[in-house]
Design an enzyme around this catalytic site. Sequence first.
Site, PDB file in Angstrom:
ATOM      1  CB  SER A 187      65.916-112.838  93.091  1.00 30.65           C
ATOM      2  OG  SER A 187      66.799-113.142  92.295  1.00 30.65           O
ATOM      3  CE  LYS A 212      65.361-120.610  91.224  1.00 33.76           C
ATOM      4  NZ  LYS A 212      65.001-119.749  89.955  1.00 33.76           N
ATOM      5  CB  THR A 267      52.025-116.211 100.005  1.00 32.43           C
ATOM      6  OG1 THR A 267      52.234-114.893 100.129  1.00 32.43           O
ATOM      7  CG2 THR A 267      51.853-116.868 101.149  1.00 32.43           C
ATOM      8  CB  VAL A 269      57.457-120.185  95.836  1.00 36.11           C
ATOM      9  CG1 VAL A 269      58.621-120.696  96.251  1.00 36.11           C
ATOM     10  CG2 VAL A 269      56.591-120.454  94.567  1.00 36.11           C
ATOM     11  CD  GLU A 293      59.869-109.358 103.698  1.00 41.55           C
ATOM     12  OE1 GLU A 293      58.655-108.799 103.702  1.00 41.55           O
ATOM     13  OE2 GLU A 293      60.562-109.396 104.636  1.00 41.55           O
ATOM     14  CB  CYS A 327      55.386-106.957  96.387  1.00 40.60           C
ATOM     15  SG  CYS A 327      56.496-105.794  96.589  1.00 40.60           S
ATOM     16  CD  GLU A 425      50.615-111.371  95.033  1.00 37.06           C
ATOM     17  OE1 GLU A 425      51.065-112.352  94.980  1.00 37.06           O
ATOM     18  OE2 GLU A 425      51.449-110.469  95.476  1.00 37.06           O
TER      19      GLU A 425
HETATM   20  P1  NAD Z   1      57.653-116.798  92.218  1.00 35.19           P
HETATM   21  O1  NAD Z   1      57.123-117.043  93.470  1.00 35.19           O
HETATM   22  O2  NAD Z   1      56.885-117.478  90.965  1.00 35.19           O
HETATM   23  O3  NAD Z   1      59.163-116.824  91.979  1.00 35.19           O
HETATM   24  C1  NAD Z   1      60.078-116.357  92.935  1.00 35.19           C
HETATM   25  C2  NAD Z   1      61.536-117.170  92.729  1.00 35.19           C
HETATM   26  O4  NAD Z   1      60.970-118.481  93.422  1.00 35.19           O
HETATM   27  C3  NAD Z   1      61.920-117.494  91.310  1.00 35.19           C
HETATM   28  O5  NAD Z   1      63.368-117.414  91.522  1.00 35.19           O
HETATM   29  C4  NAD Z   1      61.441-118.745  91.116  1.00 35.19           C
HETATM   30  O6  NAD Z   1      62.358-119.364  90.336  1.00 35.19           O
HETATM   31  C5  NAD Z   1      61.557-119.450  92.509  1.00 35.19           C
HETATM   32  N1  NAD Z   1      60.889-120.828  92.604  1.00 35.19           N
HETATM   33  C6  NAD Z   1      59.759-120.914  92.069  1.00 35.19           C
HETATM   34  N2  NAD Z   1      59.194-122.237  92.535  1.00 35.19           N
HETATM   35  C7  NAD Z   1      60.084-122.616  93.630  1.00 35.19           C
HETATM   36  C8  NAD Z   1      60.182-123.827  94.267  1.00 35.19           C
HETATM   37  N3  NAD Z   1      59.462-124.786  94.352  1.00 35.19           N
HETATM   38  N4  NAD Z   1      61.313-123.739  95.178  1.00 35.19           N
HETATM   39  C9  NAD Z   1      62.244-122.708  95.291  1.00 35.19           C
HETATM   40  N5  NAD Z   1      61.967-121.756  94.518  1.00 35.19           N
HETATM   41  C10 NAD Z   1      61.151-121.546  93.653  1.00 35.19           C
HETATM   42  O7  NAD Z   1      57.256-115.050  92.104  1.00 35.19           O
HETATM   43  P2  NAD Z   1      57.639-114.045  90.775  1.00 35.19           P
HETATM   44  O8  NAD Z   1      56.449-114.430  90.048  1.00 35.19           O
HETATM   45  O9  NAD Z   1      59.065-114.239  90.295  1.00 35.19           O
HETATM   46  O10 NAD Z   1      57.448-112.594  91.766  1.00 35.19           O
HETATM   47  C11 NAD Z   1      56.173-112.247  92.116  1.00 35.19           C
HETATM   48  C12 NAD Z   1      55.838-112.550  93.491  1.00 35.19           C
HETATM   49  O11 NAD Z   1      56.792-112.073  94.319  1.00 35.19           O
HETATM   50  C13 NAD Z   1      54.398-112.011  93.771  1.00 35.19           C
HETATM   51  O12 NAD Z   1      54.028-112.610  94.752  1.00 35.19           O
HETATM   52  C14 NAD Z   1      54.847-110.649  94.917  1.00 35.19           C
HETATM   53  O13 NAD Z   1      54.037-110.209  95.711  1.00 35.19           O
HETATM   54  C15 NAD Z   1      56.252-111.171  95.389  1.00 35.19           C
HETATM   55  N6  NAD Z   1      57.052-110.005  95.747  1.00 35.19           N
HETATM   56  C16 NAD Z   1      57.111-109.460  96.980  1.00 35.19           C
HETATM   57  C17 NAD Z   1      58.118-108.578  97.500  1.00 35.19           C
HETATM   58  C18 NAD Z   1      57.774-108.215  99.138  1.00 35.19           C
HETATM   59  O14 NAD Z   1      59.044-107.318  99.210  1.00 35.19           O
HETATM   60  N7  NAD Z   1      57.155-108.715  99.648  1.00 35.19           N
HETATM   61  C19 NAD Z   1      58.806-108.019  96.480  1.00 35.19           C
HETATM   62  C20 NAD Z   1      58.685-108.448  95.327  1.00 35.19           C
HETATM   63  C21 NAD Z   1      57.721-109.413  94.796  1.00 35.19           C
END
Ligand code: NAD
Length: 541
Positions: A187, A212, A267, A269, A293, A327, A425
Amino acid sequence: MSKGIFKLPPIDNEPIHSYAPGTPERERLQKMYDEMWGQQKDIPMIINGKEVRTNNTRRVLPPHDHQHNVGSYHVGTAEHVKESIDTALAARDAWASMTVQSRAAIFLKAADLFAGPYRDRINAATMINQSKTAFQTEIDAACELVDFLRFNVKYMYEILEEQPASSEGVWNRLEYRPLEGFVFAISPFNFTAIAGNLPASAALMGNVVVWKPSFHQVYSAQVIMEVFQKAGLPAGVINMIFTEPQETADIVFGHPDFAGVHFTGSTEVFRNIWKTIGNNINKYKTYPRIVGETGGKDFIWMYKEAPADAVATALTRGAFEFQGQKCSAASRAYIPQSRWSEVQLHLLNQLQTVKMGSPRDFSNFMTAVIHEGSFDKLESYIERARQSDDAEIIFGGKCDKSKGYFIEPTVILAKNPNYETMEEELFGPVLTIYLYEDEKWKESLELVDKTSIYALTGAIFSDDRAVIEYATKALENAAGNFYVNDKCTGAVVNQQPFGGARASGTNDKAGSKWNLLRWISPRMVKETLNPPTDYRYPFMD
Ligand code: NAD
């Protein structure tokens, strides 16, 4: 086994508190915030229903006051990832065979706890750790989370009722089995409701989960887990771990029993996750479900005959609420040249009154961005815009991280429609506006459609029905959630199922039946009541 075909209690959207001065909820929330602000919480992982402490701890940072200490969380190792997978798999049989009404009752109870006795705690935790204002917190951590939990139960029952036809002497039945293995929920920091929904929706359908959360949401994640346990979730069904993302991913995606990933985040990740799963495909016992998402570059487009004040309000709310870290936040806008002076006047008048600071001060409309990495990235975009011939900063632009990660609401006017802040973004309080020639409105819609790789949310403003129809068609694939004469944020469970396509995700619509279908694998059972005893058919006589 069920001993009846049970009807659910009434399920409706959770009413939103206003937190206006003088309301009891305002006083209660402020009291809870102050109490939690003054405490230091020790936050363990939860594996097999037990608290796990490693003594490798990291501090929880309130983004609006990063030197303040509200506690710390225990960071796990590869061993904890493995343990959480083993534990989940050990819990699977009992959980998968538990009656549907018991699974439903656990999550309905969790919803009632969040709506009632835990409402202030989950809200205050989100205000402190994710720097949301009271209202932004209320619509996320309390109401959307409660809505996800309650409506998913309703959708699950609708799915279970979906059954094939039977013929005389034959009874056909679809059984909705959980996936064979475990689900990995990952998440993001920005929505407490999403953090709760990613593991809970898969678990509700009978799956066991390794969850996680983001390191930047651990403080409210802890409250979520506490409530799930209090609601009666059996040990091992959802295991919450605070482990290094890449190391965790390597272990989880290399496991033969990995059955699905429920991801929300960026995106890049997600694309890496997909690649890893693809590379490991021969290892798995079953084809994993991949639900993600991801990012957005959400737009507001205005036609020349649309009300300037409504467009400006949609921009202020859509781009700057929660510091643009939704987002769905509006981050690019297309305004007809002839109307710009009016829109600009309304927009800048509004932004001049916007107050920024701690969420504890309820008069603030904005607070801080989530962490230093995000602050530095946003500051570098703003700095480049300051230097660029293609861009002009017409409002805001000041950044100050001395106490908290504060970035003023910033409006950039782009001369080039493909300027970087029109395409990428940024995930912060930065809105870029491009002015198009009024008579080229059809070409401007093409620009909207083609400018970014994303397709999450978007809004059009027009009072002309023919234009609304044209734009709706022209932008058919530019957004998974499309708004007419409204801002592009604020989707509500059961009213606007949420998700985008293109680089914005698999569009499985969180908070809907479509999402839940990804967490089950139907088994068709045909039962013949009186089986034939002669192999010959009548035509053979
Ligand atoms: P992020 O991608 O940095 O992190 C999301 C999750 O992925 C975290 O738990 C993080 O620890 C984990 N992660 C990071 N690297 C990873 C890897 N190599 N392998 C597996 N997991 C990994 O995103 P964030 O900063 O927490 O959230 C913001 C992003 O989320 C923005 O891009 C936003 O647009 C997107 N978002 C999208 C929606 C939607 O519904 N489309 C909703 C909320 C947020």
